[in-house]
Design a protein around this motif. Structure first.
Motif, PDB file in Angstrom:
ATOM      1  N   ASP A  91    -108.019  43.922  45.782  1.00 17.29           N
ATOM      2  CA  ASP A  91    -108.198  44.999  46.767  1.00 17.29           C
ATOM      3  C   ASP A  91    -108.808  44.492  48.072  1.00 17.29           C
ATOM      4  OD1 ASP A  91    -110.704  44.455  45.845  1.00 17.29           O
ATOM      5  OD2 ASP A  91    -111.178  46.505  45.208  1.00 17.29           O
ATOM      6  N   GLU A  92    -109.022  43.180  48.181  1.00 17.35           N
ATOM      7  CA  GLU A  92    -109.523  42.619  49.434  1.00 17.35           C
ATOM      8  C   GLU A  92    -108.383  42.192  50.354  1.00 17.35           C
ATOM      9  OE1 GLU A  92    -112.303  39.521  48.666  1.00 17.35           O
ATOM     10  OE2 GLU A  92    -113.720  40.836  47.611  1.00 17.35           O
ATOM     11  N   LEU A  93    -107.181  42.106  49.813  1.00 16.94           N
ATOM     12  CA  LEU A  93    -106.018  41.784  50.642  1.00 16.94           C
ATOM     13  C   LEU A  93    -105.705  42.936  51.586  1.00 16.94           C
ATOM     14  CD1 LEU A  93    -103.391  40.187  48.203  1.00 16.94           C
ATOM     15  CD2 LEU A  93    -104.578  39.039  50.073  1.00 16.94           C
ATOM     16  N   GLU A  94    -105.272  42.592  52.789  1.00 17.19           N
ATOM     17  CA  GLU A  94    -104.740  43.597  53.692  1.00 17.19           C
ATOM     18  C   GLU A  94    -103.291  43.865  53.304  1.00 17.19           C
ATOM     19  OE1 GLU A  94    -106.399  45.333  55.885  1.00 17.19           O
ATOM     20  OE2 GLU A  94    -108.245  44.242  55.382  1.00 17.19           O
ATOM     21  N   ALA A  95    -102.782  45.036  53.671  1.00 19.01           N
ATOM     22  CA  ALA A  95    -101.433  45.418  53.271  1.00 19.01           C
ATOM     23  C   ALA A  95    -100.387  44.404  53.737  1.00 19.01           C
ATOM     24  CB  ALA A  95    -101.107  46.808  53.823  1.00 19.01           C
ATOM     25  N   ALA A  96    -100.522  43.932  54.972  1.00 19.05           N
ATOM     26  CA  ALA A  96     -99.548  42.970  55.497  1.00 19.05           C
ATOM     27  C   ALA A  96     -99.614  41.648  54.737  1.00 19.05           C
ATOM     28  CB  ALA A  96     -99.803  42.736  56.985  1.00 19.05           C
ATOM     29  N   GLU A  97    -100.836  41.249  54.338  1.00 17.26           N
ATOM     30  CA  GLU A  97    -100.983  40.015  53.566  1.00 17.26           C
ATOM     31  C   GLU A  97    -100.294  40.160  52.209  1.00 17.26           C
ATOM     32  OE1 GLU A  97    -105.057  37.799  54.231  1.00 17.26           O
ATOM     33  OE2 GLU A  97    -105.430  39.950  53.971  1.00 17.26           O
ATOM     34  N   PHE A  98    -100.505  41.304  51.581  1.00 20.86           N
ATOM     35  CA  PHE A  98     -99.864  41.553  50.288  1.00 20.86           C
ATOM     36  C   PHE A  98     -98.345  41.450  50.422  1.00 20.86           C
ATOM     37  CE2 PHE A  98     -97.500  44.418  47.568  1.00 20.86           C
ATOM     38  CZ  PHE A  98     -97.951  44.068  46.303  1.00 20.86           C
ATOM     39  N   ASP A  99     -97.790  42.103  51.432  1.00 23.01           N
ATOM     40  CA  ASP A  99     -96.344  42.120  51.597  1.00 23.01           C
ATOM     41  C   ASP A  99     -95.792  40.713  51.790  1.00 23.01           C
ATOM     42  OD1 ASP A  99     -96.555  44.827  51.410  1.00 23.01           O
ATOM     43  OD2 ASP A  99     -96.269  45.233  53.551  1.00 23.01           O
ATOM     44  N   GLY A 100     -96.500  39.910  52.583  1.00 20.89           N
ATOM     45  CA  GLY A 100     -96.033  38.556  52.832  1.00 20.89           C
ATOM     46  C   GLY A 100     -96.066  37.688  51.578  1.00 20.89           C
ATOM     47  N   ILE A 101     -97.167  37.786  50.804  1.00 19.87           N
ATOM     48  CA  ILE A 101     -97.285  36.988  49.580  1.00 19.87           C
ATOM     49  C   ILE A 101     -96.266  37.459  48.547  1.00 19.87           C
ATOM     50  CG2 ILE A 101     -98.820  36.337  47.686  1.00 19.87           C
ATOM     51  CD1 ILE A 101    -101.168  36.728  49.645  1.00 19.87           C
ATOM     52  N   TRP A 102     -96.102  38.770  48.431  1.00 19.53           N
ATOM     53  CA  TRP A 102     -95.112  39.328  47.495  1.00 19.53           C
ATOM     54  C   TRP A 102     -93.719  38.765  47.776  1.00 19.53           C
ATOM     55  CZ3 TRP A 102     -95.068  43.205  43.565  1.00 19.53           C
ATOM     56  CH2 TRP A 102     -93.793  43.683  43.218  1.00 19.53           C
ATOM     57  N   GLU A 103     -93.320  38.821  49.036  1.00 16.21           N
ATOM     58  CA  GLU A 103     -91.989  38.348  49.401  1.00 16.21           C
ATOM     59  C   GLU A 103     -91.815  36.867  49.068  1.00 16.21           C
ATOM     60  OE1 GLU A 103     -91.543  39.361  53.487  1.00 16.21           O
ATOM     61  OE2 GLU A 103     -91.482  41.538  53.101  1.00 16.21           O
ATOM     62  N   GLN A 104     -92.885  36.082  49.242  1.00 21.44           N
ATOM     63  CA  GLN A 104     -92.804  34.657  48.937  1.00 21.44           C
ATOM     64  C   GLN A 104     -92.673  34.423  47.435  1.00 21.44           C
ATOM     65  OE1 GLN A 104     -92.764  32.096  51.385  1.00 21.44           O
ATOM     66  NE2 GLN A 104     -91.961  31.068  49.558  1.00 21.44           N
ATOM     67  N   ILE A 105     -93.423  35.191  46.636  1.00 21.55           N
ATOM     68  CA  ILE A 105     -93.336  35.067  45.170  1.00 21.55           C
ATOM     69  C   ILE A 105     -91.942  35.441  44.690  1.00 21.55           C
ATOM     70  CG2 ILE A 105     -94.184  35.973  42.959  1.00 21.55           C
ATOM     71  CD1 ILE A 105     -96.905  36.379  44.325  1.00 21.55           C
TER      72      ILE A 105
END
Length: 273
Positions: A188-202
């Motif tokens: 829950d410390e990730l920002e929404a944009a950070e989550f989206d970027g990491i998700w797409e990479q995974i």
């Protein structure tokens, strides 16, 4: 009140509650014609009568269910001495629920059900209204690899071979994939944009970008991903362990460490109803 109804109530809810119900039906304890101790003694007599036949009664009951209820399935396994060591069952409604809500399954092995220390292990999920649903029930006498492997394989058979995981990730890649996904989902410390970027990479690294279910799930991330849900009530966002804990009070209604198997399945069926 009939004799058979008395036995049924005693095994489902115990002597004390049965005594209280009789009082309500007969308008007073004085009209029952027996004391609470009489009810408790009767309960013990019934259990003693069943004791030597307990496992056989249990198996016979579920075998009969497979013959009389459409969609009901049951399997069991015995020790070398003929004692029941594993059993699993699911009715038609539970199996239909799994077809619809079986994306994720919680498996709980924390309920010691009776005098034999047999463990009750329900398979559970969540429906569209975020209510818990039970897909299947199982009993195991020993919590070892062989028992869990038996239960999981029979569970898949009962559910038509449909596995709960829709990710499309190869088995050899699964653990690494799940570790990465879980890390970002619950961070829950990730920002929404950070989550989206990491998700797409995974997704790209593990080659599941063409999976429709994954795409649809990601599209509604605002309803379930921690970093996208900071302003929502967290009641519906739960780990499977929390989901299991939230149901403890429900399943505790028919957990009875001094009980017998016949008592267990009668209480289980009452609870499911």
């Amino acid at each position: 009140m009939t004799y058979l109804l008395m036995i049924d109530w005693q095994l489902k809810i115990g002597a004390t509650k049965t005594y209280r119900i009789c009082k309500e039906q007969l308008n007073g304890y004085e009209n029952i014609g027996a004391s609470l101790n009489d009810f408790k003694n009767f309960h013990m007599d019934v259990k003693c009568f069943i004791h030597e036949r307990d496992g056989q009664f249990f198996v016979d009951h579920f075998k009969e269910m497979t013959e009389t209820r459409i969609g009901f399935c049951f399997d069991y396994d015995l020790d070398d001495d003929g004692s029941l060591r594993r059993a699993i069952w699911a009715d038609g409604t539970a199996r239909d629920n799994y077809k619809i809500f079986g994306d994720a399954v919680s498996f709980d092995a924390t309920y010691s059900t009776n005098k034999y220390s047999v463990v009750f292990t329900p398979f559970k999920g969540v429906d569209h209204h975020k209510r818990s649903v039970t897909f299947c029930g199982a009993l195991i006498a020993r919590e070892d690899y062989e028992s869990f492997n038996w239960v999981f394989s029979r569970f898949l058979q009962a559910m038509g071979g449909k596995e709960p995981d829709k990710f499309g990730v190869s088995r050899s890649d699964y653990n690494d994939f799940m570790c990465k996904i879980n890390d970002i989902i619950w961070d829950d410390e990730l920002e929404a944009a950070e989550f989206d970027g990491i998700w797409e990479q995974i997704i790209e690294d593990h080659g599941v970008g063409v999976n429709d279910w994954f795409a649809d799930t990601y599209a509604i991330r605002g309803q379930w991903v921690m970093t996208h849900c900071r302003d929502l009530r967290m009641a519906s966002i739960m780990r499977t362990t929390q989901r299991s804990e939230s149901e403890n009070s429900f399943f505790k209604r028919f957990e009875h460490k001094s009980g017998i198997l016949v008592e267990f399945w009668m209480r289980f069926e009452s609870a499911m109803d």
